[in-house]
Design a protein around this motif. Sequence first.
Motif, PDB file in Angstrom:
ATOM      1  N   PRO A  34       5.070   4.975  -3.267  1.00  0.00           N
ATOM      2  CA  PRO A  34       5.137   3.520  -3.094  1.00  0.00           C
ATOM      3  C   PRO A  34       6.436   3.118  -2.395  1.00  0.00           C
ATOM      4  CG  PRO A  34       5.658   4.114  -5.366  1.00  0.00           C
ATOM      5  CD  PRO A  34       5.278   5.388  -4.665  1.00  0.00           C
ATOM      6  N   LEU A  35       6.314   2.354  -1.318  1.00  0.00           N
ATOM      7  CA  LEU A  35       7.478   1.890  -0.571  1.00  0.00           C
ATOM      8  C   LEU A  35       7.272   0.425  -0.172  1.00  0.00           C
ATOM      9  CD1 LEU A  35       8.057   4.852   1.950  1.00  0.00           C
ATOM     10  CD2 LEU A  35       9.371   4.377  -0.123  1.00  0.00           C
ATOM     11  N   GLY A  36       8.315  -0.380  -0.219  1.00  0.00           N
ATOM     12  CA  GLY A  36       8.267  -1.744   0.300  1.00  0.00           C
ATOM     13  C   GLY A  36       7.502  -2.707  -0.596  1.00  0.00           C
ATOM     14  N   ASP A  37       7.495  -3.970  -0.163  1.00  0.00           N
ATOM     15  CA  ASP A  37       6.873  -5.057  -0.913  1.00  0.00           C
ATOM     16  C   ASP A  37       5.710  -5.678  -0.149  1.00  0.00           C
ATOM     17  OD1 ASP A  37       8.685  -4.913  -3.115  1.00  0.00           O
ATOM     18  OD2 ASP A  37      10.199  -5.917  -1.891  1.00  0.00           O
ATOM     19  N   GLY A  38       4.983  -4.858   0.581  1.00  0.00           N
ATOM     20  CA  GLY A  38       3.879  -5.369   1.379  1.00  0.00           C
ATOM     21  C   GLY A  38       4.318  -5.683   2.795  1.00  0.00           C
ATOM     22  N   ALA A  77       5.886  19.603  14.172  1.00  0.00           N
ATOM     23  CA  ALA A  77       6.187  19.172  12.812  1.00  0.00           C
ATOM     24  C   ALA A  77       5.170  19.789  11.866  1.00  0.00           C
ATOM     25  CB  ALA A  77       6.161  17.650  12.707  1.00  0.00           C
ATOM     26  N   ASP A  78       5.566  19.899  10.602  1.00  0.00           N
ATOM     27  CA  ASP A  78       4.675  20.479   9.595  1.00  0.00           C
ATOM     28  C   ASP A  78       3.808  19.423   8.917  1.00  0.00           C
ATOM     29  OD1 ASP A  78       5.791  23.209   9.746  1.00  0.00           O
ATOM     30  OD2 ASP A  78       7.597  22.232   8.964  1.00  0.00           O
ATOM     31  N   ALA A  79       4.284  18.188   8.884  1.00  0.00           N
ATOM     32  CA  ALA A  79       3.551  17.109   8.219  1.00  0.00           C
ATOM     33  C   ALA A  79       3.934  15.786   8.861  1.00  0.00           C
ATOM     34  CB  ALA A  79       3.872  17.075   6.719  1.00  0.00           C
ATOM     35  N   VAL A  80       3.100  14.768   8.615  1.00  0.00           N
ATOM     36  CA  VAL A  80       3.400  13.412   9.069  1.00  0.00           C
ATOM     37  C   VAL A  80       3.415  12.513   7.844  1.00  0.00           C
ATOM     38  CG1 VAL A  80       0.942  12.974   9.567  1.00  0.00           C
ATOM     39  CG2 VAL A  80       2.717  11.543  10.618  1.00  0.00           C
ATOM     40  N   PHE A  81       4.316  11.531   7.838  1.00  0.00           N
ATOM     41  CA  PHE A  81       4.454  10.608   6.715  1.00  0.00           C
ATOM     42  C   PHE A  81       4.287   9.193   7.246  1.00  0.00           C
ATOM     43  CE2 PHE A  81       7.325   8.418   3.499  1.00  0.00           C
ATOM     44  CZ  PHE A  81       6.450   8.571   2.429  1.00  0.00           C
ATOM     45  N   ALA A  82       3.344   8.434   6.645  1.00  0.00           N
ATOM     46  CA  ALA A  82       3.022   7.098   7.153  1.00  0.00           C
ATOM     47  C   ALA A  82       2.296   6.311   6.069  1.00  0.00           C
ATOM     48  CB  ALA A  82       2.153   7.194   8.407  1.00  0.00           C
ATOM     49  N   ASP A  83       1.960   5.043   6.370  1.00  0.00           N
ATOM     50  CA  ASP A  83       1.091   4.282   5.483  1.00  0.00           C
ATOM     51  C   ASP A  83      -0.178   5.079   5.222  1.00  0.00           C
ATOM     52  OD1 ASP A  83       2.747   2.044   5.284  1.00  0.00           O
ATOM     53  OD2 ASP A  83       1.855   1.071   7.031  1.00  0.00           O
ATOM     54  N   LYS A  84      -0.591   5.172   3.957  1.00  0.00           N
ATOM     55  CA  LYS A  84      -1.755   5.988   3.629  1.00  0.00           C
ATOM     56  C   LYS A  84      -3.006   5.501   4.346  1.00  0.00           C
ATOM     57  CE  LYS A  84      -4.248   8.159  -0.147  1.00  0.00           C
ATOM     58  NZ  LYS A  84      -4.340   8.374  -1.615  1.00  0.00           N
ATOM     59  N   GLU A  85      -3.186   4.168   4.429  1.00  0.00           N
ATOM     60  CA  GLU A  85      -4.380   3.640   5.085  1.00  0.00           C
ATOM     61  C   GLU A  85      -4.469   4.098   6.536  1.00  0.00           C
ATOM     62  OE1 GLU A  85      -4.296  -0.567   4.577  1.00  0.00           O
ATOM     63  OE2 GLU A  85      -5.219  -0.487   2.593  1.00  0.00           O
ATOM     64  N   PHE A  86      -3.322   4.269   7.166  1.00  0.00           N
ATOM     65  CA  PHE A  86      -3.312   4.690   8.564  1.00  0.00           C
ATOM     66  C   PHE A  86      -3.662   6.169   8.710  1.00  0.00           C
ATOM     67  CE2 PHE A  86      -1.392   4.837  12.884  1.00  0.00           C
ATOM     68  CZ  PHE A  86      -1.999   3.714  13.394  1.00  0.00           C
ATOM     69  N   LEU A  87      -3.395   6.946   7.648  1.00  0.00           N
ATOM     70  CA  LEU A  87      -3.667   8.379   7.683  1.00  0.00           C
ATOM     71  C   LEU A  87      -5.107   8.729   7.308  1.00  0.00           C
ATOM     72  CD1 LEU A  87      -0.402   9.609   5.944  1.00  0.00           C
ATOM     73  CD2 LEU A  87      -1.012  10.042   8.326  1.00  0.00           C
ATOM     74  N   VAL A 118       0.867  -1.178   0.000  1.00  0.00           N
ATOM     75  CA  VAL A 118       0.000   0.000   0.000  1.00  0.00           C
ATOM     76  C   VAL A 118       0.905   1.230   0.000  1.00  0.00           C
ATOM     77  CG1 VAL A 118      -1.891  -1.150   1.190  1.00  0.00           C
ATOM     78  CG2 VAL A 118      -0.145   0.029   2.524  1.00  0.00           C
ATOM     79  N   PRO A 119       0.448   2.326  -0.595  1.00  0.00           N
ATOM     80  CA  PRO A 119       1.310   3.509  -0.666  1.00  0.00           C
ATOM     81  C   PRO A 119       1.454   4.195   0.680  1.00  0.00           C
ATOM     82  CG  PRO A 119      -0.862   3.998  -1.545  1.00  0.00           C
ATOM     83  CD  PRO A 119      -0.835   2.513  -1.282  1.00  0.00           C
ATOM     84  N   SER A 120       2.545   4.918   0.810  1.00  0.00           N
ATOM     85  CA  SER A 120       2.708   5.849   1.925  1.00  0.00           C
ATOM     86  C   SER A 120       2.262   7.228   1.454  1.00  0.00           C
ATOM     87  CB  SER A 120       4.164   5.888   2.382  1.00  0.00           C
ATOM     88  OG  SER A 120       4.568   4.631   2.871  1.00  0.00           O
ATOM     89  N   ALA A 121       1.998   8.114   2.407  1.00  0.00           N
ATOM     90  CA  ALA A 121       1.506   9.438   2.043  1.00  0.00           C
ATOM     91  C   ALA A 121       1.861  10.444   3.124  1.00  0.00           C
ATOM     92  CB  ALA A 121      -0.013   9.408   1.833  1.00  0.00           C
TER      93      ALA A 121
END
Length: 243
Positions: free
Chosen positions: A193-197, A165-175, A110-113
């Motif tokens: 896109p990061l990682g292989d699942g 902080a100005d932004a947070v970066f994490a798994d998109k589903e979590f955001l 899943v993508p990060s965002a």
Amino acid sequence: MKKLLVAAAALAFSAGMGLAEGQTVRIASEGAYAPYNLINDKGELDGYEIELGNELCKRAGLTCTWVKNDFDAMIPNLLSSNFDAIMAGMSITEERKKAIAFTQNYLPPVPSAYAALSPDVDVKTSVVAAQTGTIQSTYVAESGAKLVEFPTFDEAAAAVRNGEADAVFADKEFLVPLVKEGQGFAWVGQDVPLGDGIGMGLRQSDTELHDKFDAAITAMKADGSINELIKKWFGPEAQTYAH
């Protein structure tokens, strides 16, 4: 709904052969990354990974117990034999595979965002919060932004709310809940896109245990039961596996 192809039919699956009689397998999770893993009202580990892990252990004929552990100490404690496996929303990456082994993924990539209180934040030059020890924190550190790390995702998100902080970066589903449930956050930029699942982490020497869990995951993909759990915990629009 987008689906990923499972490459092969289910492997023949033999449970409980070869491991020491009565061996208990200790699986570590964080309990702070809902719906992957969480602490329920009874104070117990719960969530997608815990329900999935219990089913995998049942199919493999193993007795399993759960251990709560901070995410950033997962791999060191696994290698020190403080437990035998990790199911903690851990993305499969080439860097991690240098230290531990992974089963095939039990959640597709899943993508990060990025999310922030304003969609106009320049995430390449701003202060960006991420959870310690994640692929997201590594990505931010290499992006040119100033990284601030926190032990849990909730603390990273809170850092944006309180101005650390100005932004947070994490798994998109979590955001998604931060953006879509009136919490004041907005998406910033494009998905990354990061990682292989997400997969189960094990010591590289535990090849038999790896093969048993891997076979159980294959069987659950083939009979569709893993998709049922994904939909239960992540919703009907979650990315699943074709079978």
